[in-house]
Design a protein around this motif. Structure first.
Motif, PDB file in Angstrom:
ATOM      1  N   ALA A  26      42.259  45.074  39.227  1.00 51.79           N
ATOM      2  CA  ALA A  26      41.735  43.878  38.468  1.00 51.79           C
ATOM      3  C   ALA A  26      40.326  43.528  39.357  1.00 51.79           C
ATOM      4  CB  ALA A  26      42.777  42.856  38.737  1.00 51.79           C
ATOM      5  N   SER A  27      40.572  43.730  40.627  1.00 49.70           N
ATOM      6  CA  SER A  27      39.450  43.276  41.718  1.00 49.70           C
ATOM      7  C   SER A  27      38.038  43.951  41.278  1.00 49.70           C
ATOM      8  CB  SER A  27      39.612  43.663  43.251  1.00 49.70           C
ATOM      9  OG  SER A  27      40.619  43.135  43.645  1.00 49.70           O
ATOM     10  N   PHE A  28      38.211  45.388  40.898  1.00 46.09           N
ATOM     11  CA  PHE A  28      37.088  46.100  40.310  1.00 46.09           C
ATOM     12  C   PHE A  28      36.506  45.795  38.922  1.00 46.09           C
ATOM     13  CE2 PHE A  28      38.204  48.772  44.009  1.00 46.09           C
ATOM     14  CZ  PHE A  28      37.106  48.925  44.651  1.00 46.09           C
ATOM     15  N   VAL A  29      37.299  45.495  38.323  1.00 39.35           N
ATOM     16  CA  VAL A  29      37.227  45.072  36.859  1.00 39.35           C
ATOM     17  C   VAL A  29      36.344  43.709  37.004  1.00 39.35           C
ATOM     18  CG1 VAL A  29      37.985  44.319  34.692  1.00 39.35           C
ATOM     19  CG2 VAL A  29      38.916  46.460  35.893  1.00 39.35           C
ATOM     20  N   VAL A  30      36.753  42.827  37.710  1.00 39.31           N
ATOM     21  CA  VAL A  30      36.232  41.398  37.875  1.00 39.31           C
ATOM     22  C   VAL A  30      34.930  41.678  38.414  1.00 39.31           C
ATOM     23  CG1 VAL A  30      36.428  39.157  38.975  1.00 39.31           C
ATOM     24  CG2 VAL A  30      38.175  40.156  37.652  1.00 39.31           C
ATOM     25  N   LYS A  87      29.274  40.641  37.739  1.00 36.65           N
ATOM     26  CA  LYS A  87      27.618  41.110  38.045  1.00 36.65           C
ATOM     27  C   LYS A  87      27.047  41.409  36.826  1.00 36.65           C
ATOM     28  CE  LYS A  87      28.813  43.561  42.243  1.00 36.65           C
ATOM     29  NZ  LYS A  87      28.734  44.853  42.824  1.00 36.65           N
ATOM     30  N   ARG A  88      27.817  41.704  35.623  1.00 34.09           N
ATOM     31  CA  ARG A  88      26.736  41.850  34.254  1.00 34.09           C
ATOM     32  C   ARG A  88      27.076  40.775  33.171  1.00 34.09           C
ATOM     33  NH1 ARG A  88      28.954  48.166  33.757  1.00 34.09           N
ATOM     34  NH2 ARG A  88      27.940  48.540  35.539  1.00 34.09           N
ATOM     35  N   GLN A 143      33.295  31.661  34.343  1.00 32.52           N
ATOM     36  CA  GLN A 143      33.350  30.567  35.266  1.00 32.52           C
ATOM     37  C   GLN A 143      32.721  30.760  36.470  1.00 32.52           C
ATOM     38  OE1 GLN A 143      34.281  27.358  34.155  1.00 32.52           O
ATOM     39  NE2 GLN A 143      33.700  26.367  36.034  1.00 32.52           N
ATOM     40  N   ASN A 144      32.957  32.114  36.908  1.00 37.00           N
ATOM     41  CA  ASN A 144      32.534  32.188  38.253  1.00 37.00           C
ATOM     42  C   ASN A 144      31.164  33.273  38.362  1.00 37.00           C
ATOM     43  OD1 ASN A 144      34.447  31.232  39.539  1.00 37.00           O
ATOM     44  ND2 ASN A 144      35.749  32.936  39.352  1.00 37.00           N
ATOM     45  N   ALA A 145      30.586  33.346  36.977  1.00 36.11           N
ATOM     46  CA  ALA A 145      29.307  34.149  36.891  1.00 36.11           C
ATOM     47  C   ALA A 145      28.218  33.476  37.545  1.00 36.11           C
ATOM     48  CB  ALA A 145      29.108  34.507  35.481  1.00 36.11           C
TER      49      ALA A 145
END
Length: 174
Positions: free
Chosen positions: A157-161, A166-167, A172-174
């Motif tokens: 999940a950490s890597f997916v998020v 980043k893309r 909300q956090n983008a």
């Protein structure tokens, strides 16, 4: 609250419901992918909308719609042996969202770890009281079998998020 955030919160309530059905029915707590959905909701939606997504999930299940593991629904599930895990989801998403709003995979990972600890503690305590178990037996039944698999889910999940944030500017956090 705008339409985009309402839709995303609803979407993650639905994702959590779907993740509930991907399960291995061991007793007293089934193995599911709910932890993954909770982690993604908190990290992608942030503390406020991640929290809302899980409240929606709980309310839908509480009124009887079969969104909980094993296609179960109803308030009896929330007050039953595994209900503590479910009740922890909004709190866990809030914690995960709080840390993920600080940006970066390290903060996201720390938030997910703290969120998982809250899920385990709340779930274990309710399991202990409902099934009249010792704290050790509640830990062995409701936490120990899940730690390694849940940690793997959180790493994924950490890597997916991190990649998604980043893309895209969708979340909300983008």
């Amino acid at each position: 609250m705008n339409t985009k955030n309402l839709v995303l919160s609803s979407l993650f309530a639905a994702i959590t419901a779907i993740a509930s059905q991907i399960s291995i029915p061991i007793q007293p707590v089934p193995i599911t992918f709910q932890v993954l959905a909770v982690a993604l909701a908190g990290a992608l939606l942030g503390k406020k909308y991640g929290f809302i997504s899980q409240i929606v999930f709980l309310l839908i299940g509480a009124i009887g719609i079969p969104v909980f593991a094993g296609f179960k629904g109803g308030f009896n599930v929330i007050v039953g042996p595994t209900g503590g895990y479910l009740l922890a989801y909004p709190i866990a998403t809030y914690i995960i969202g709080y840390f993920s709003e600080k940006k970066g995979i390290i903060n996201i990972s720390i938030g997910m770890l703290f969120g998982l600890i809250v899920i385990y503690l709340t779930g274990m305590i309710q399991l202990k009281f409902i099934l009249n178990l010792s704290l050790k037996k509640a830990f062995m039944a409701g936490v120990a079998p899940f730690v390694i698999l849940d940690l793997i889910k959180l790493v994924i999940a950490s890597f997916v998020v991190d990649t998604i944030l980043k893309r895209t500017n969708t979340f909300q956090n983008a």
